[in-house]
Design a protein around this motif. Structure first.
Motif, PDB file in Angstrom:
ATOM      1  N   LEU A  61       0.828  -1.195   0.000  1.00 50.21           N
ATOM      2  CA  LEU A  61       0.000   0.000   0.000  1.00 50.21           C
ATOM      3  C   LEU A  61       0.868   1.253   0.000  1.00 50.21           C
ATOM      4  N   ALA A  62       0.707   2.063  -1.041  1.00 48.90           N
ATOM      5  CA  ALA A  62       1.483   3.295  -1.155  1.00 48.90           C
ATOM      6  C   ALA A  62       0.932   4.351  -0.207  1.00 48.90           C
ATOM      7  N   ARG A  63       1.785   5.289   0.159  1.00 48.77           N
ATOM      8  CA  ARG A  63       1.376   6.341   1.085  1.00 48.77           C
ATOM      9  C   ARG A  63       0.232   7.167   0.509  1.00 48.77           C
ATOM     10  N   GLU A  80      -2.125   6.284  -1.639  1.00 53.69           N
ATOM     11  CA  GLU A  80      -3.370   5.535  -1.588  1.00 53.69           C
ATOM     12  C   GLU A  80      -3.927   5.494  -0.165  1.00 53.69           C
ATOM     13  N   ALA A  81      -3.033   5.278   0.805  1.00 54.06           N
ATOM     14  CA  ALA A  81      -3.462   5.216   2.207  1.00 54.06           C
ATOM     15  C   ALA A  81      -4.065   6.543   2.655  1.00 54.06           C
ATOM     16  N   VAL A  82      -3.467   7.636   2.207  1.00 57.38           N
ATOM     17  CA  VAL A  82      -3.972   8.967   2.583  1.00 57.38           C
ATOM     18  C   VAL A  82      -5.385   9.177   2.044  1.00 57.38           C
ATOM     19  N   PHE A  83      -5.621   8.787   0.787  1.00 55.23           N
ATOM     20  CA  PHE A  83      -6.962   8.928   0.213  1.00 55.23           C
ATOM     21  C   PHE A  83      -7.983   8.094   0.978  1.00 55.23           C
ATOM     22  N   CYS A  84      -7.605   6.871   1.374  1.00 57.73           N
ATOM     23  CA  CYS A  84      -8.509   6.010   2.141  1.00 57.73           C
ATOM     24  C   CYS A  84      -8.864   6.633   3.484  1.00 57.73           C
ATOM     25  N   VAL A  85      -7.854   7.138   4.184  1.00 53.89           N
ATOM     26  CA  VAL A  85      -8.069   7.732   5.503  1.00 53.89           C
ATOM     27  C   VAL A  85      -8.921   8.991   5.383  1.00 53.89           C
ATOM     28  N   LEU A  86      -8.605   9.841   4.412  1.00 49.36           N
ATOM     29  CA  LEU A  86      -9.377  11.074   4.227  1.00 49.36           C
ATOM     30  C   LEU A  86     -10.829  10.761   3.857  1.00 49.36           C
ATOM     31  N   ALA A  87     -11.054   9.713   3.056  1.00 46.78           N
ATOM     32  CA  ALA A  87     -12.417   9.317   2.718  1.00 46.78           C
ATOM     33  C   ALA A  87     -13.172   8.880   3.965  1.00 46.78           C
ATOM     34  N   GLY A  88     -12.490   8.149   4.860  1.00 54.29           N
ATOM     35  CA  GLY A  88     -13.105   7.738   6.116  1.00 54.29           C
ATOM     36  C   GLY A  88     -13.451   8.926   6.999  1.00 54.29           C
ATOM     37  N   VAL A  89     -12.574   9.920   7.027  1.00 54.86           N
ATOM     38  CA  VAL A  89     -12.826  11.142   7.798  1.00 54.86           C
ATOM     39  C   VAL A  89     -14.038  11.879   7.230  1.00 54.86           C
ATOM     40  N   ALA A  90     -14.106  11.975   5.887  1.00 57.01           N
ATOM     41  CA  ALA A  90     -15.231  12.661   5.248  1.00 57.01           C
ATOM     42  C   ALA A  90     -16.544  11.923   5.501  1.00 57.01           C
ATOM     43  N   LEU A  91     -16.511  10.592   5.469  1.00 57.02           N
ATOM     44  CA  LEU A  91     -17.726   9.815   5.726  1.00 57.02           C
ATOM     45  C   LEU A  91     -18.202  10.004   7.163  1.00 57.02           C
ATOM     46  N   ALA A  92     -17.264  10.006   8.106  1.00 57.33           N
ATOM     47  CA  ALA A  92     -17.624  10.243   9.510  1.00 57.33           C
ATOM     48  C   ALA A  92     -18.194  11.641   9.696  1.00 57.33           C
ATOM     49  N   ARG A 130     -10.614   8.656  -6.199  1.00 57.37           N
ATOM     50  CA  ARG A 130      -9.149   8.706  -6.354  1.00 57.37           C
ATOM     51  C   ARG A 130      -8.504   7.439  -5.812  1.00 57.37           C
ATOM     52  N   ALA A 131      -8.987   6.963  -4.670  1.00 61.74           N
ATOM     53  CA  ALA A 131      -8.397   5.767  -4.055  1.00 61.74           C
ATOM     54  C   ALA A 131      -8.672   4.515  -4.880  1.00 61.74           C
ATOM     55  N   ARG A 132      -9.837   4.462  -5.522  1.00 58.60           N
ATOM     56  CA  ARG A 132     -10.242   3.263  -6.239  1.00 58.60           C
ATOM     57  C   ARG A 132      -9.543   3.111  -7.589  1.00 58.60           C
ATOM     58  N   VAL A 133      -8.710   4.053  -7.966  1.00 59.35           N
ATOM     59  CA  VAL A 133      -7.978   3.935  -9.225  1.00 59.35           C
ATOM     60  C   VAL A 133      -7.102   2.689  -9.203  1.00 59.35           C
ATOM     61  N   THR A 134      -6.499   2.416  -8.066  1.00 58.07           N
ATOM     62  CA  THR A 134      -5.573   1.283  -7.965  1.00 58.07           C
ATOM     63  C   THR A 134      -5.986   0.254  -6.916  1.00 58.07           C
ATOM     64  N   LEU A 135      -6.756   0.658  -5.916  1.00 58.22           N
ATOM     65  CA  LEU A 135      -7.091  -0.251  -4.813  1.00 58.22           C
ATOM     66  C   LEU A 135      -8.337  -1.077  -5.116  1.00 58.22           C
ATOM     67  N   SER A 136      -8.373  -2.290  -4.568  1.00 54.28           N
ATOM     68  CA  SER A 136      -9.566  -3.119  -4.680  1.00 54.28           C
ATOM     69  C   SER A 136     -10.664  -2.567  -3.774  1.00 54.28           C
ATOM     70  N   THR A 137     -11.891  -2.984  -4.034  1.00 56.83           N
ATOM     71  CA  THR A 137     -13.028  -2.501  -3.257  1.00 56.83           C
ATOM     72  C   THR A 137     -12.910  -2.898  -1.789  1.00 56.83           C
ATOM     73  N   THR A 138     -12.529  -4.154  -1.524  1.00 55.65           N
ATOM     74  CA  THR A 138     -12.481  -4.632  -0.133  1.00 55.65           C
ATOM     75  C   THR A 138     -11.408  -3.908   0.676  1.00 55.65           C
ATOM     76  N   THR A 139     -10.250  -3.682   0.087  1.00 52.22           N
ATOM     77  CA  THR A 139      -9.185  -2.976   0.811  1.00 52.22           C
ATOM     78  C   THR A 139      -9.596  -1.538   1.099  1.00 52.22           C
ATOM     79  N   TYR A 140     -10.109  -0.859   0.094  1.00 50.35           N
ATOM     80  CA  TYR A 140     -10.517   0.535   0.287  1.00 50.35           C
ATOM     81  C   TYR A 140     -11.616   0.664   1.331  1.00 50.35           C
ATOM     82  N   THR A 141     -12.672  -0.141   1.198  1.00 53.63           N
ATOM     83  CA  THR A 141     -13.797  -0.009   2.120  1.00 53.63           C
ATOM     84  C   THR A 141     -13.423  -0.417   3.535  1.00 53.63           C
TER      85      THR A 141
END
Length: 301
Positions: free
Chosen positions: A55-57, A59-71, A163-174
């Motif tokens: 996991l690249a940095r 990609e991880a940042v986009f996942c975390v920021l998406a979680g923050v936005a959802l919360a 942005r995160a889903r460009v390279t990440l699978s659905t299960t990892t991202y979610t």
């Protein structure tokens, strides 16, 4: 097919939350994300362990920021219903496609005129369908502002997921996104004294229904589709939750939709159709242009 399943699944969210009245709204939001991670986490860690290791940095940042936005979306929109009317809150959170379009423009994309037209018609339909009644008291204004923040955060969540889903699978991202969201909502619930347990069995069944439907089949299928469908189109399709939830509430809870909302629902469907058909037409033109470019390049000596 994924989008059809997603729309049907998220349409159950409102009726189930209304049915689970014994639990605080933010606690419901926490449990739906936490239990979803409990389902997706083991599958993701086993099937996608190499993806986590690599996991690249970025990609991880986009996942975390998406979680923050959802919360932030849950934390703003759900309490807004307690300050202003449900109709006003629903109408304002339905402005998500507008914010999604502005985010797309800020990212350097140019939306077609037909897309803006469809967004405008769909949002107007959502406002008319919910019979928005905006209050003038300080409390109502606070609720209206929270609902707008909820709409903006929902748009940010979808854009970041794209942005995160460009390279990440659905299960990892979610798994990462829902996990971050659950942790933040847990902190908010504990800090505000929200009751996280002691609910009757029917309430827990409703929460489990939210996990299986709105979260795993709804949000996750939308996230799956982000690799092939733009965030703007998905944000407009989410508006189909309004008539879907209304139909379920009518059949299950006996909440008959007022006749005055029917023209708004019709406008909403027309707006969604404009965006979807306009996007499909644009996609066909782009593919045809690429094929012509390839064929032309092949004839050059």
């Amino acid at each position: 097919m994924a989008l059809v399943v997603a729309v049907l699944a998220v349409s159950t969210s409102g009726p189930l939350i209304a049915f689970a009245a014994a639990a605080p709204a933010l606690a419901i939001a926490f449990w739906r994300n936490a239990l979803a991670v409990g389902v997706l986490g083991p599958i993701s860690l086993i099937a996608r362990r190499r993806e986590y290791a690599n996991l690249a940095r970025r990609e991880a940042v986009f996942c975390v920021l998406a979680g923050v936005a959802l919360a932030a979306h849950f934390a703003a929109w759900m309490p807004s219903i307690r300050f202003t009317t449900v109709a006003a809150s629903t109408a304002l959170v339905a402005t998500q496609p507008v914010w999604q379009g502005l985010i797309s423009v800020a990212q350097g994309r140019k939306l077609r005129t037909v897309t803006w037209a469809g967004i405008g018609v769909a949002v107007l339909g959502a406002v008319l369908a919910t019979g928005a009644d905006f209050g003038v008291s300080t409390r109502a204004v606070m609720g209206d502002l929270l609902a707008v923040v909820g709409a903006i955060m929902a748009a940010a969540y979808t854009a970041l997921g794209e942005r995160a889903r460009v390279t990440l699978s659905t299960t990892t991202y979610t798994t990462i996104c829902y996990g971050v969201c659950a942790v933040l909502l847990l902190v908010i619930c504990l800090a505000s004294g929200q009751r996280l347990g002691g609910y009757p069995g029917t309430t827990w069944l409703a929460i489990l229904g939210l996990v299986a439907g709105a979260q795993l089949l709804g949000h996750t299928m939308f996230n799956y589709a982000l690799r092939r469908v733009s965030a703007t189109t998905i944000s407009v399709l989410i508006l189909l939750e309004v008539p879907g939830a209304g139909l379920i509430a009518w059949l299950w809870l006996g909440q008959v939709p007022p006749a005055a909302s029917l023209p708004g629902l019709a406008l909403l469907l027309v707006g969604v159709l404009i965006v979807v058909l306009g996007g499909a037409q644009a996609g066909r033109r782009e593919r045809a242009a690429r094929r012509l470019e390839v064929e032309t390049a092949g004839t050059i000596p």
